[in-house]
Design a protein around this motif. Structure first.
Motif, PDB file in Angstrom:
ATOM      1  N   UNK A  12       0.761  -1.317  -0.896  1.00 19.70           N
ATOM      2  CA  UNK A  12       1.630  -0.187  -0.573  1.00 19.70           C
ATOM      3  C   UNK A  12       1.138   0.373   0.753  1.00 19.70           C
ATOM      4  N   UNK A  13       1.927   0.250   1.793  1.00 19.85           N
ATOM      5  CA  UNK A  13       1.533   0.720   3.117  1.00 19.85           C
ATOM      6  C   UNK A  13       2.500   1.807   3.585  1.00 19.85           C
ATOM      7  N   UNK A  14       2.085   2.545   4.589  1.00 20.50           N
ATOM      8  CA  UNK A  14       2.917   3.591   5.173  1.00 20.50           C
ATOM      9  C   UNK A  14       3.425   4.552   4.094  1.00 20.50           C
ATOM     10  N   UNK A  15       2.476   5.163   3.386  1.00 20.26           N
ATOM     11  CA  UNK A  15       2.815   6.064   2.280  1.00 20.26           C
ATOM     12  C   UNK A  15       3.529   7.307   2.811  1.00 20.26           C
ATOM     13  N   UNK A  20       1.940  10.212  -4.187  1.00 23.11           N
ATOM     14  CA  UNK A  20       1.370   8.867  -4.277  1.00 23.11           C
ATOM     15  C   UNK A  20       0.085   8.804  -3.464  1.00 23.11           C
ATOM     16  N   UNK A  21      -1.007   8.372  -4.099  1.00 20.65           N
ATOM     17  CA  UNK A  21      -2.299   8.223  -3.443  1.00 20.65           C
ATOM     18  C   UNK A  21      -2.720   6.761  -3.509  1.00 20.65           C
ATOM     19  N   UNK A  42      -3.213  -4.728   8.057  1.00 22.40           N
ATOM     20  CA  UNK A  42      -2.997  -6.104   7.626  1.00 22.40           C
ATOM     21  C   UNK A  42      -3.057  -7.061   8.814  1.00 22.40           C
ATOM     22  N   UNK A  43      -2.483  -6.658   9.937  1.00 20.40           N
ATOM     23  CA  UNK A  43      -2.502  -7.515  11.124  1.00 20.40           C
ATOM     24  C   UNK A  43      -3.927  -7.721  11.622  1.00 20.40           C
ATOM     25  N   UNK A 256      10.597  -5.973   1.547  1.00 22.87           N
ATOM     26  CA  UNK A 256       9.613  -6.963   1.986  1.00 22.87           C
ATOM     27  C   UNK A 256       8.370  -6.262   2.517  1.00 22.87           C
ATOM     28  N   UNK A 257       7.229  -6.927   2.386  1.00 24.19           N
ATOM     29  CA  UNK A 257       5.980  -6.335   2.844  1.00 24.19           C
ATOM     30  C   UNK A 257       4.976  -7.422   3.187  1.00 24.19           C
ATOM     31  N   UNK A 258       4.030  -7.080   4.047  1.00 20.67           N
ATOM     32  CA  UNK A 258       2.915  -7.986   4.294  1.00 20.67           C
ATOM     33  C   UNK A 258       1.885  -7.816   3.184  1.00 20.67           C
TER      34      UNK A 258
END
Length: 280
Positions: A12-15, A20-21, A42-43, A256-258
């Motif tokens: 879970x990125x860019x919260x 949500x924690x 991730x990059x 979609x997500x990395x």
């Protein structure tokens, strides 16, 4: 007031939500230690993974980090639902449970029995149930009951990282490379299982589609997530086009997500995965 807490293995990125924690898993390259999603994107992870001669080491979220999160929840007069990486893959569930011991009914810890986008699907489901106004105990009960319906299947691009991690022999990895073998894996009962080995990407994509059909298809009323490892989503985008029939007419957009370092360490770049709740 309900706070959903998870670990960064959920990808879970860019919260964007205050309820949500995401607590970071620690990833170590040599002498450098990073917090997944905090000072290691991730990059950045895949850049380091490709450049490194040795595999990084991943470490569970320590109990102290969970306890700090619980303390903040209690100070707000709220309650927490904690969704962790599978207890068979990491000690993070145990850390969360140890930290929860003195908080009684304020904290409930759920073993997702999954990882990465499969874990993320359960987190998104929890947020949906909360938004629908379900009471705390009912959300917990629904998550525990429905998590067994989550399926995560993935097609790997290479056997190299499984070899480097000691999970297959050098001979098997070399043979797989020469034959363009692409393993198809899944999370089953909280553990990684090899479903088959495909000769090339096309056969691999067909095997992923077959796995979806075998469980009666996708329940599009619940979260559905596609993921990829590496610095480009080109392989995933091709998969989406080639398999449009699986979701055409059922969803307007695809989530979609990395996939980050916790799982990427073990499967390497170039993999794609699908996580969904089975229709049956």
């Amino acid at each position: 007031m309900i706070q959903i807490i998870t670990d960064s293995a959920s990808d879970v990125v860019d919260v964007q939500r205050e309820d949500l924690t995401v607590l970071p898993i620690h990833i170590t390259f040599g002498q450098e230690e990073f917090e997944d999603g905090v000072n290691l994107t991730h990059e950045m992870f895949y850049e380091k993974l490709i450049e490194s001669d040795e595999l990084p080491v991943t470490s569970q979220v320590p109990p102290y980090d969970f306890e700090e999160a619980y303390r903040k929840v209690k100070e707000k007069g709220a309650r927490a639902i904690v969704i962790t990486l599978s207890s068979k893959l990491s000690g993070t569930w145990q850390s969360a449970s140890i930290a929860a011991e003195k908080y009684g009914d304020t904290v409930r810890v759920i073993d997702s029995e999954n990882a990465s986008i499969g874990q993320r699907a359960l987190v998104e489901y929890a947020l949906r149930l909360k938004d629908e106004g379900l009471p705390y105990e009912e959300i917990v009960d629904r998550l525990e009951a429905d998590k067994a319906r989550i399926r995560l299947v993935a097609l790997l691009d290479t056997l190299e990282y499984l070899k480097r991690g000691g999970r297959i022999s050098k001979t098997a990895a070399m043979a797989g490379s020469l034959l363009s073998i692409k393993p198809v894996i899944a999370i089953q009962r909280g553990e990684v299982a090899v479903l088959g080995k495909a000769r090339g990407s096309k056969q691999g994509n067909n095997l992923l589609a077959e796995q979806i059909r075998q469980v009666g298809g996708i329940d599009f009323a619940k979260p559905f997530v596609l993921g990829y490892t590496g610095m480009s989503d080109a392989v995933l985008q091709k998969y989406i086009v080639d398999n449009e029939a699986l979701w055409k007419g059922d969803v307007e957009t695809l989530d979609t997500t990395s996939v980050g370092g916790t799982i990427g360490t073990h499967i390497g770049p170039g993999a794609i995965g699908v996580a969904f709740f089975s229709a049956n």
